[in-house]
Design a protein around this motif. Structure first.
Motif, PDB file in Angstrom:
ATOM      1  N   GLY A 183      36.498  70.548  20.508  1.00  0.00           N
ATOM      2  CA  GLY A 183      35.068  70.493  20.791  1.00  0.00           C
ATOM      3  C   GLY A 183      34.272  70.060  19.580  1.00  0.00           C
ATOM      4  O   GLY A 183      33.198  69.481  19.696  1.00  0.00           O
ATOM      5  N   HIS A 227      44.886  71.269  17.164  1.00  0.00           N
ATOM      6  CA  HIS A 227      43.550  70.674  17.055  1.00  0.00           C
ATOM      7  C   HIS A 227      43.409  69.612  18.139  1.00  0.00           C
ATOM      8  O   HIS A 227      44.151  68.635  18.155  1.00  0.00           O
ATOM      9  CB  HIS A 227      43.415  70.069  15.650  1.00  0.00           C
ATOM     10  CG  HIS A 227      42.033  69.593  15.342  1.00  0.00           C
ATOM     11  ND1 HIS A 227      41.719  68.929  14.186  1.00  0.00           N
ATOM     12  CD2 HIS A 227      40.869  69.701  16.027  1.00  0.00           C
ATOM     13  CE1 HIS A 227      40.433  68.645  14.179  1.00  0.00           C
ATOM     14  NE2 HIS A 227      39.892  69.094  15.285  1.00  0.00           N
ATOM     15  N   ALA A 228      42.479  69.848  19.041  1.00  0.00           N
ATOM     16  CA  ALA A 228      42.379  68.977  20.216  1.00  0.00           C
ATOM     17  C   ALA A 228      41.064  68.210  20.227  1.00  0.00           C
ATOM     18  O   ALA A 228      40.044  68.696  19.739  1.00  0.00           O
ATOM     19  CB  ALA A 228      42.478  69.821  21.481  1.00  0.00           C
ATOM     20  N   THR A 270      33.756  66.111  28.056  1.00  0.00           N
ATOM     21  CA  THR A 270      33.497  66.429  29.455  1.00  0.00           C
ATOM     22  C   THR A 270      33.977  65.264  30.328  1.00  0.00           C
ATOM     23  O   THR A 270      34.548  65.470  31.402  1.00  0.00           O
ATOM     24  CB  THR A 270      31.985  66.670  29.658  1.00  0.00           C
ATOM     25  OG1 THR A 270      31.581  67.678  28.730  1.00  0.00           O
ATOM     26  CG2 THR A 270      31.675  67.111  31.069  1.00  0.00           C
ATOM     27  N   GLN A 298      42.975  64.727  14.742  1.00  0.00           N
ATOM     28  CA  GLN A 298      42.708  65.254  16.087  1.00  0.00           C
ATOM     29  C   GLN A 298      43.907  65.208  17.031  1.00  0.00           C
ATOM     30  O   GLN A 298      43.757  65.469  18.216  1.00  0.00           O
ATOM     31  CB  GLN A 298      41.507  64.514  16.679  1.00  0.00           C
ATOM     32  CG  GLN A 298      40.164  65.090  16.265  1.00  0.00           C
ATOM     33  CD  GLN A 298      39.726  64.738  14.850  1.00  0.00           C
ATOM     34  OE1 GLN A 298      40.364  63.945  14.164  1.00  0.00           O
ATOM     35  NE2 GLN A 298      38.639  65.328  14.384  1.00  0.00           N
ATOM     36  N   ASP A 326      32.655  58.063  19.991  1.00  0.00           N
ATOM     37  CA  ASP A 326      33.259  58.568  18.757  1.00  0.00           C
ATOM     38  C   ASP A 326      33.839  57.396  17.978  1.00  0.00           C
ATOM     39  O   ASP A 326      34.189  56.356  18.554  1.00  0.00           O
ATOM     40  CB  ASP A 326      34.377  59.572  19.075  1.00  0.00           C
ATOM     41  CG  ASP A 326      33.814  60.881  19.589  1.00  0.00           C
ATOM     42  OD1 ASP A 326      32.803  61.347  19.038  1.00  0.00           O
ATOM     43  OD2 ASP A 326      34.368  61.433  20.556  1.00  0.00           O
ATOM     44  N   ARG A 371      30.504  59.158  14.617  1.00  0.00           N
ATOM     45  CA  ARG A 371      30.065  59.156  16.010  1.00  0.00           C
ATOM     46  C   ARG A 371      28.971  58.106  16.141  1.00  0.00           C
ATOM     47  O   ARG A 371      28.115  58.009  15.264  1.00  0.00           O
ATOM     48  CB  ARG A 371      29.482  60.538  16.280  1.00  0.00           C
ATOM     49  CG  ARG A 371      29.497  60.957  17.694  1.00  0.00           C
ATOM     50  CD  ARG A 371      28.872  62.315  17.835  1.00  0.00           C
ATOM     51  NE  ARG A 371      29.793  63.412  17.628  1.00  0.00           N
ATOM     52  CZ  ARG A 371      29.424  64.586  17.099  1.00  0.00           C
ATOM     53  NH1 ARG A 371      28.198  64.790  16.708  1.00  0.00           N
ATOM     54  NH2 ARG A 371      30.305  65.546  16.968  1.00  0.00           N
ATOM     55  N   LYS A 391      27.146  57.916  19.049  1.00  0.00           N
ATOM     56  CA  LYS A 391      26.113  58.477  19.932  1.00  0.00           C
ATOM     57  C   LYS A 391      25.153  59.338  19.109  1.00  0.00           C
ATOM     58  O   LYS A 391      25.571  59.971  18.131  1.00  0.00           O
ATOM     59  CB  LYS A 391      26.734  59.269  21.090  1.00  0.00           C
ATOM     60  CG  LYS A 391      27.840  60.196  20.696  1.00  0.00           C
ATOM     61  CD  LYS A 391      28.632  60.624  21.917  1.00  0.00           C
ATOM     62  CE  LYS A 391      29.860  61.417  21.509  1.00  0.00           C
ATOM     63  NZ  LYS A 391      30.804  61.648  22.555  1.00  0.00           N
ATOM     64  N   LYS A 431      26.430  68.036  17.118  1.00  0.00           N
ATOM     65  CA  LYS A 431      27.071  69.160  17.810  1.00  0.00           C
ATOM     66  C   LYS A 431      27.054  70.393  16.923  1.00  0.00           C
ATOM     67  O   LYS A 431      27.720  70.444  15.903  1.00  0.00           O
ATOM     68  CB  LYS A 431      28.493  68.805  18.212  1.00  0.00           C
ATOM     69  CG  LYS A 431      28.924  69.580  19.419  1.00  0.00           C
ATOM     70  CD  LYS A 431      30.195  69.044  20.005  1.00  0.00           C
ATOM     71  CE  LYS A 431      30.353  69.504  21.439  1.00  0.00           C
ATOM     72  NZ  LYS A 431      31.669  69.199  21.965  1.00  0.00           N
ATOM     73  N   TRP A 464      25.079  70.653  22.167  1.00  0.00           N
ATOM     74  CA  TRP A 464      24.484  69.394  21.729  1.00  0.00           C
ATOM     75  C   TRP A 464      23.004  69.501  21.343  1.00  0.00           C
ATOM     76  O   TRP A 464      22.236  70.188  22.002  1.00  0.00           O
ATOM     77  CB  TRP A 464      24.596  68.350  22.833  1.00  0.00           C
ATOM     78  CG  TRP A 464      25.998  67.903  23.085  1.00  0.00           C
ATOM     79  CD1 TRP A 464      26.745  68.165  24.196  1.00  0.00           C
ATOM     80  CD2 TRP A 464      26.825  67.119  22.223  1.00  0.00           C
ATOM     81  NE1 TRP A 464      27.985  67.591  24.064  1.00  0.00           N
ATOM     82  CE2 TRP A 464      28.067  66.936  22.873  1.00  0.00           C
ATOM     83  CE3 TRP A 464      26.647  66.535  20.960  1.00  0.00           C
ATOM     84  CZ2 TRP A 464      29.112  66.213  22.306  1.00  0.00           C
ATOM     85  CZ3 TRP A 464      27.694  65.818  20.397  1.00  0.00           C
ATOM     86  CH2 TRP A 464      28.904  65.661  21.063  1.00  0.00           C
TER      87      TRP A 464
HETATM   88  P1  AMP Z   1      31.702  67.606  25.181  1.00  0.00           P
HETATM   89  O1  AMP Z   1      31.573  66.591  26.237  1.00  0.00           O
HETATM   90  O2  AMP Z   1      30.523  68.511  25.060  1.00  0.00           O
HETATM   91  O3  AMP Z   1      32.997  68.339  25.299  1.00  0.00           O
HETATM   92  O4  AMP Z   1      31.746  66.849  23.780  1.00  0.00           O
HETATM   93  C1  AMP Z   1      32.698  65.860  23.471  1.00  0.00           C
HETATM   94  C2  AMP Z   1      32.473  65.370  22.066  1.00  0.00           C
HETATM   95  O5  AMP Z   1      32.691  66.441  21.124  1.00  0.00           O
HETATM   96  C3  AMP Z   1      33.411  64.281  21.611  1.00  0.00           C
HETATM   97  O6  AMP Z   1      33.022  63.015  22.075  1.00  0.00           O
HETATM   98  C4  AMP Z   1      33.323  64.407  20.099  1.00  0.00           C
HETATM   99  O7  AMP Z   1      32.152  63.795  19.589  1.00  0.00           O
HETATM  100  C5  AMP Z   1      33.210  65.913  19.907  1.00  0.00           C
HETATM  101  N1  AMP Z   1      34.542  66.492  19.669  1.00  0.00           N
HETATM  102  C6  AMP Z   1      35.358  67.078  20.570  1.00  0.00           C
HETATM  103  N2  AMP Z   1      36.496  67.499  19.983  1.00  0.00           N
HETATM  104  C7  AMP Z   1      36.424  67.163  18.675  1.00  0.00           C
HETATM  105  C8  AMP Z   1      37.287  67.315  17.538  1.00  0.00           C
HETATM  106  N3  AMP Z   1      38.468  67.928  17.622  1.00  0.00           N
HETATM  107  N4  AMP Z   1      36.864  66.809  16.352  1.00  0.00           N
HETATM  108  C9  AMP Z   1      35.663  66.205  16.243  1.00  0.00           C
HETATM  109  N5  AMP Z   1      34.801  66.045  17.265  1.00  0.00           N
HETATM  110  C10 AMP Z   1      35.170  66.508  18.474  1.00  0.00           C
END
Ligand code: AMP
Length: 533
Positions: free
Chosen positions: A294, A314-315, A319, A349, A409, A424, A426, A430, A435
């Motif tokens: 996340g 680490h994932a 959404t 990641q 990203d 990023r 966008k 976060k 957001w």
């Molecule tokens: P969401 O849709 O709220 O889950 O947000 C997704 C976004 O969170 C991704 O496009 C990334 O910008 C950020 N994100 C998710 N996982 C990671 C991670 N392990 N490292 C860095 N950014 C992440």
């Protein structure tokens, strides 16, 4: 010509049928906000889901109709995942932390007919009810103090119900993302995409769900389907430990007492846990694995968990990707790596799980696909069966002609498939997994009489991962200070959106087309440290 194997429509009802049949007595524990605990099992979840599906039909709901849940993690919420899908409906898991305007927008946009909520969110219901004209029924997961109680509602049914059949491409869940500019966008997960995603998530190199797992998902059920864990967990027949509250004292107690093997959540959750254990002189729980995603998992967190004997997975995902795209875990050369190298690898990641493909393309020329050399950084794109094609009610597809979804990203791919995110594109920040729109902050800031231009970027923060910093160019001959800007913003955005710092600069970098260049701004302030960070 078809082969000669049996028909099997990929519907999520198979998942709960399997769990009830093969792991019927495996426990599902819930710690409730009032401090009480209840235990049920997979057979109990299925029994209640059948009753819920029956009760929804009695309310007049038809296949395709949407039911919103505004709820934390607990067994009744889990029942609703299968109960709604089982009557052919679509569950809309709502993030209760959204602003009123966003809550109004998404419930109306999704055409939700029923709202089921936790009693702790009663104030949201009271405030929003008049703004949701299409909602016909309210049901409370806890007690029936204000409206029908969930247990009474489903308790009136006998559960003599056949799951509603349909296409495997029917939607079963909708999640809205606010991680884009403009209104939140709805992503409809299908029965098929959900099953494929959960099956991929089961892999040892992914979420590592097993029958022996005792899993405490801290990631909320309203965040991207809790990373698919409820489905993967049902497939594996594992034990779930849910907590309706995110209090580290409760989580720590549950993890230790219930011998939790795995957990999943955003980095901020672990930070709170570290602080709780340190303040109370307690050892961290001895988990087998912690899935962190996340937001980027920071180095000190990875080190501390690894030193405690916990594997860090680490994932990365979104959404829009159901959400799992990549997960990190031990690579083939793991045992030969030094501790430092293991940490360095884990900070990246991870690698794509089977089913999705990643590529990076040139930021200025998206037709140019970049090499997977671990050096060349570009815009990250993804495609696969659990990646969005078109947002709910959108007129156009959200993917390129050849089916790639642009994630917003920026990063690079290494020769072994590992993804390393660096930036990023966008315009969002976060903070603690939620957001903040930098564009909205900038637009609000330029309303200040002394501000000529404003640009907002996220800066690293040890607790929240990122916090907004506003860069301001003053109008000629005008003066103001940071307090006056923050004051000015305070009635225009939520309190937690307010920038941690306001920096006055002579100019803000622009791209060739005249847009603010966040990349150049970030490069210029790459050594920046937040005041108290
Ligand atoms: P969401 O849709 O709220 O889950 O947000 C997704 C976004 O969170 C991704 O496009 C990334 O910008 C950020 N994100 C998710 N996982 C990671 C991670 N392990 N490292 C860095 N950014 C992440």
């Amino acid at each position: 010509m078809l082969g000669a194997m049996q028909d099997w429509t990929m519907r999520v009802t198979h998942v709960i049928d399997h769990a009830a049949r093969e792991a019927g007595t495996r426990e599902i524990l819930t710690y409730w906000a009032d401090g009480t605990e209840t235990r049920t099992d997979w057979a109990g979840i299925r029994r209640d889901a059948l009753k819920m599906a029956q009760a929804l039909q009695k309310l007049g709901l038809n296949p395709g109709d949407k039911v919103a849940s505004i709820a934390m993690n607990h067994a009744r919420h889990l029942v609703s995942w299968f109960g709604v899908a089982g009557m052919g409906g679509v569950l809309h898991t709502v993030n209760p932390r959204l602003f009123e305007d966003q809550l109004e927008y998404i419930i109306n946009h999704a055409d939700d007919r029923v709202v089921i909520y936790d009693a702790m969110f009663q104030p949201i219901i009271d405030k929003m009810k008049d703004r949701w004209p299409n909602v016909e029924h309210y049901i409370c997961f806890d007690s029936g103090e204000h409206t029908t109680a969930f247990e009474d509602w489903i308790g009136a049914e006998d559960g003599n119900f056949e799951w509603v059949e349909g296409s495997e491409r029917d939607p079963c869940m909708i999640c809205y993302t606010s991680g884009t500019t403009g209104n939140p966008k709805g992503v409809q997960y299908e029965h098929r995409s959900t099953i494929l995603h959960a099956m991929a998530g089961l892999q040892p190199s992914a979420l590592n769900c097993m029958t022996s797992s005792v899993y405490l998902p801290v990631v909320p059920m309203f965040h991207a389907a809790s990373w698919g864990l409820p489905y993967a967990g049902a497939m594996a027949g594992m034990k779930f430990v849910f907590s309706q509250v995110n209090d580290p004292a409760v989580l720590d107690m549950l993890m230790k007492r219930e011998k939790v093997t795995d957990s999943a959540g955003v980095p901020t959750v672990w930070l709170a846990h570290f602080q709780y254990c340190d303040a109370n002189n307690l050892e961290l729980p001895k988990l087998r694995a912690a899935t962190i995603g996340g937001s980027a998992a920071p180095k000190f967190m990875i080190e501390r968990l690894m030193k405690n004997g916990t594997r860090v997975q680490h994932a990365w995902g979104m959404t829009e990707t159901s959400p799992i795209g990549t997960v990190g875990g031990p690579t083939h050369d793991w045992d030969e790596l030094s501790f430092e190298d293991k940490v360095a690898k884990t900070m990246m990641q991870g690698r794509p799980i089977f089913g999705v493909e990643l590529r990076t393309v040139d930021l200025d020329d998206p037709t140019k696909v970049l090499p997977r050399d671990g050096e060349t950084s570009g815009a990250l794109q993804i495609r696969g069966p659990w990646v969005v094609k078109r947002y709910f009610k959108a007129e156009e597809d959200a993917v390129t002609e050849d089916g790639w979804f642009n994630t917003g990203d920026v990063g690079m791919l290494h020769p072994d498939g590992t993804l390393q995110l660096t930036d990023r594109t966008k315009d969002v920040i976060k903070s603690g997994g939620e957001w903040i729109s930098s564009v909205e902050l900038e637009n609000a800031a330029v309303g200040h009489p002394a501000v000529a231009e404003a640009a907002c970027i996220g800066m690293y923060h040890p607790k929240w991962d990122e916090r907004p910093v506003l860069f301001v160019v003053k109008k000629d001959g005008q003066d103001c200070d940071d307090k006056s800007i923050v004051n000015f913003l305070s009635d225009k955005v939520a309190k937690w959106w307010l920038p941690d710092a306001v920096e006055f600069v002579d100019d803000i970098p622009h791209t060739a087309t005249g847009k603010i260049s966040k990349k150049d701004l970030r490069d210029r302030f790459s050594d920046y440290k937040l005041p108290e960070a």
